[in-house]
Motif scaffolding. Structure first.
Motif, PDB file in Angstrom:
ATOM      1  N   VAL A 158       0.857  -1.188   0.000  1.00 49.66           N
ATOM      2  CA  VAL A 158       0.000   0.000   0.000  1.00 49.66           C
ATOM      3  C   VAL A 158       0.893   1.238   0.000  1.00 49.66           C
ATOM      4  O   VAL A 158       2.079   1.171   0.335  1.00 49.66           O
ATOM      5  N   CYS A 159       0.322   2.351  -0.397  1.00 48.35           N
ATOM      6  CA  CYS A 159       1.045   3.616  -0.475  1.00 48.35           C
ATOM      7  C   CYS A 159       1.689   3.945   0.874  1.00 48.35           C
ATOM      8  O   CYS A 159       1.086   3.764   1.927  1.00 48.35           O
ATOM      9  N   ARG A 160       2.896   4.449   0.816  1.00 47.18           N
ATOM     10  CA  ARG A 160       3.600   4.818   2.051  1.00 47.18           C
ATOM     11  C   ARG A 160       2.905   5.930   2.828  1.00 47.18           C
ATOM     12  O   ARG A 160       3.124   6.078   4.021  1.00 47.18           O
ATOM     13  N   THR A 161       2.104   6.709   2.124  1.00 39.96           N
ATOM     14  CA  THR A 161       1.478   7.851   2.811  1.00 39.96           C
ATOM     15  C   THR A 161       0.176   7.467   3.494  1.00 39.96           C
ATOM     16  O   THR A 161      -0.347   8.234   4.300  1.00 39.96           O
ATOM     17  N   ARG A 169      -0.974  13.214   1.112  1.00 38.66           N
ATOM     18  CA  ARG A 169      -1.409  13.144  -0.281  1.00 38.66           C
ATOM     19  C   ARG A 169      -0.795  11.904  -0.909  1.00 38.66           C
ATOM     20  O   ARG A 169       0.400  11.640  -0.758  1.00 38.66           O
ATOM     21  N   SER A 170      -1.620  11.152  -1.602  1.00 36.63           N
ATOM     22  CA  SER A 170      -1.164   9.932  -2.269  1.00 36.63           C
ATOM     23  C   SER A 170      -1.559   9.978  -3.726  1.00 36.63           C
ATOM     24  O   SER A 170      -2.711  10.291  -4.039  1.00 36.63           O
ATOM     25  N   THR A 171      -0.616   9.673  -4.613  1.00 36.41           N
ATOM     26  CA  THR A 171      -0.966   9.592  -6.036  1.00 36.41           C
ATOM     27  C   THR A 171      -0.761   8.175  -6.568  1.00 36.41           C
ATOM     28  O   THR A 171      -0.818   7.938  -7.763  1.00 36.41           O
ATOM     29  N   CYS A 172      -0.496   7.234  -5.650  1.00 39.79           N
ATOM     30  CA  CYS A 172      -0.367   5.831  -6.064  1.00 39.79           C
ATOM     31  C   CYS A 172      -1.610   5.432  -6.859  1.00 39.79           C
ATOM     32  O   CYS A 172      -2.690   5.927  -6.551  1.00 39.79           O
ATOM     33  N   PRO A 173      -1.517   4.584  -7.882  1.00 35.28           N
ATOM     34  CA  PRO A 173      -0.352   3.775  -8.252  1.00 35.28           C
ATOM     35  C   PRO A 173       0.702   4.466  -9.114  1.00 35.28           C
ATOM     36  O   PRO A 173       1.586   3.792  -9.640  1.00 35.28           O
ATOM     37  N   THR A 181       5.787   7.560  -9.193  1.00 35.89           N
ATOM     38  CA  THR A 181       6.563   8.664  -8.613  1.00 35.89           C
ATOM     39  C   THR A 181       6.027   9.062  -7.240  1.00 35.89           C
ATOM     40  O   THR A 181       6.634   9.842  -6.526  1.00 35.89           O
ATOM     41  N   CYS A 182       4.856   8.511  -6.858  1.00 37.33           N
ATOM     42  CA  CYS A 182       4.273   8.862  -5.563  1.00 37.33           C
ATOM     43  C   CYS A 182       5.206   8.458  -4.428  1.00 37.33           C
ATOM     44  O   CYS A 182       5.625   9.291  -3.634  1.00 37.33           O
ATOM     45  N   CYS A 183       5.531   7.196  -4.349  1.00 37.93           N
ATOM     46  CA  CYS A 183       6.322   6.762  -3.204  1.00 37.93           C
ATOM     47  C   CYS A 183       7.078   5.471  -3.479  1.00 37.93           C
ATOM     48  O   CYS A 183       7.650   4.876  -2.590  1.00 37.93           O
ATOM     49  N   LYS A 184       7.040   5.003  -4.733  1.00 31.72           N
ATOM     50  CA  LYS A 184       7.681   3.721  -5.034  1.00 31.72           C
ATOM     51  C   LYS A 184       9.098   3.905  -5.604  1.00 31.72           C
ATOM     52  O   LYS A 184      10.002   3.156  -5.280  1.00 31.72           O
TER      53      LYS A 184
HETATM   54 ZN   LIG Z   1       2.144   6.281  -2.733  1.00 27.65          ZN
END
Ligand SMILES: [Zn+2]
Length: 479
Positions: free
Chosen positions: A347-350, A415-419, A422-425
């Protein structure tokens, strides 16, 4: 006659031992040799009068002919080959049927039988592959989504059983669970020597349900396990024939146990009051019914849509960020692989489910708003610890429904922009340039059987985490 092949083999055995051809024996008992051949090959059933005649010609009793054991080891192999070739499984392959006549050498026969055995073994193993498990799991999650995670029949049954036990409100006691079992004709027995792979064993003959000894007397786990064992009986479960059925049964027994520990009537009353007070909190629900945080959170998802008019999401996430269990009907976009499966995905880090791990005070719930491409969600997360790892339990709702929950006034907002990678991966340019090609690492095997390896430069290892680790230790080295 259930076993014509063995019978035929036995006739052939005694005939050849007597030194007679098919036609010679046929003449003596009054049938054509070709008819006798069909019987010896298990293709035609001889009448008892004929069998008696054959027996007396060959000097053996009817019982000798009807014995169900193969007459010789060679005959045993021939029978096995015959059976294997008659199976629907073999027919599906569209291959010719070969006859294991006397002209077939022993080693050819052994080889064919060995291949059939291996084929069957593979077929049997394929039933429980991780791929099938993942498919079945995903299908079940999507099916439960269409039902808003609510099973009215099991709700009704649990409510009735609880009522009959005399339970009125609050936590269902261990004693009440014992009484429930007794009403159904079962005694709960706690033992130290359960088989390793069994959670409980029910002796149907003697009306006993064997459970492991209590690690925490009166704890949620034990009451839940006893109720699950009872549920198998109440719901009339048969031995599952597929992984999907196994999963469905497990969902049903878990559901039943939860619906007993947190009965619908009492739970809806409790949660409706909390909603009226704009003070819904999974931790309160948990404490009022004496269950684990995870059980309370999951139970909340059963009742939220049907009885509180709320759509929700639930996540159980490991400290590595991987989904262990997830459900949503509020539009949160769960991370999924190409097959639509979410277990083992990061899951997204945020998200609250991961952000909460960073908090030092973990005795209370952590709250945050998360802005995603699908909208803003309010989430509440509790960190827990199992024997082997840390995990987080999250319940969330769309922004508009946050007003019913305690913790809506949180200032935490991510704020999450996953998938979007560049969001957090993906490691940022500088970090990636610094370390790319300068490291080799050995990956841990994922413990979770349903987990695929997350994608990254190193299978099973998260690039960003790895590079950050290197970065921080490189800084140490320079000092
Ligand atoms: Zn993310």
């Amino acid at each position: 006659m259930s076993d014509l092949v063995t019978l035929g083999q036995r006739i052939r055995h005694y005939r050849t031992a007597a030194g007679l051809t098919l036609d010679q024996l046929g003449d003596r008992v009054g049938v054509a040799g070709s008819q006798l051949s069909l019987m010896e090959n298990g293709r035609r059933e001889p009448r008892v009068t004929l069998l008696t005649a054959i027996g007396s010609e060959l000097g053996v009793t009817l019982a000798d002919l009807l014995d169900t054991t193969p007459p010789t080891p060679r005959a045993a192999l021939e029978i096995e080959l015959e059976r294997a070739q008659r199976s629907p499984h073999y027919a599906g392959l569209g291959l010719p049927v070969v006859r294991a006549g006397r002209s077939m050498p022993d080693d050819v026969l052994e080889s064919l039988v060995g291949l059939h055995r291996a084929l069957l073994e593979r077929e049997r193993q394929a039933i429980a592959t991780p791929e099938e498990a993942r498919r079945a799991n995903t299908a079940q999650r999507l099916h439960m989504r269409t039902l808003d995670n609510y099973l009215p029949d099991i709700e009704e049954l649990a409510q009735q059983v609880v009522r009959e036990s005399g339970h009125v409100s609050g936590a269902l006691t261990h004693r009440e669970v014992g009484l429930m079992a007794q009403k159904l004709g079962f005694e709960l027995v706690y033992v130290n020597d359960l088989p390793h792979s069994a959670r409980s064993v029910t002796d149907l003959d003697n009306g006993r349900i064997y459970l492991p000894p209590a690690s925490i007397p009166g704890g949620h786990g034990l009451r839940s396990m006893a109720l699950q064992a009872i549920a198998h009986r109440l719901l009339g479960h048969e031995v599952p024939t597929s992984y999907a059925e196994f999963l469905r049964q497990r969902l049903e027994i878990n559901y039943f146990a939860a619906a007993c520990l947190m009965p619908r009537e009492q739970s809806v009353a409790f949660l409706s009051q909390a909603k009226a007070d704009r003070n819904i909190a999974v931790e309160d629900f948990r404490d009022a019914f004496g269950v684990t945080h995870e059980a309370a959170a999951l139970r909340f998802t059963n009742l939220a849509t049907s009885h509180l008019d709320l759509t929700v999401h639930f996540l159980r996430v490991g400290d590595d960020g991987a989904v262990y269990k997830a459900y949503e009907n509020d539009g949160l976009r769960l991370p999924v692989d190409v097959t639509g499966s979410t277990e083992g995905q990061l899951v997204c880090r945020t998200w609250s489910a991961r952000a909460a791990f960073a908090r030092t005070n973990r005795t209370t719930e952590y709250y945050q708003y998360t802005d995603t491409p699908e909208g803003t969600f309010w989430e509440s997360t509790q960190i827990g610890t199992s024997a082997s790892d840390e995990f987080s339990i999250t319940v969330g709702v769309p922004f508009a429904d946050s007003k019913w929950f305690r913790g809506r006034d949180t200032v935490n907002r991510h704020r999450s922009t996953c998938p979007d990678p560049t969001c957090c991966k993906r490691p940022d340019g500088e970090l990636a340039t610094r370390w790319k090609g300068k490291v080799w690492t050995s990956a841990k095997l994922h413990a979770h059987i349903l987990s695929p390896l997350p994608s990254g430069t190193f299978p099973g290892v998260d690039d960003l985490e790895l590079y950050r680790f290197l970065e921080s230790h490189a800084a140490d080295a320079e000092q």
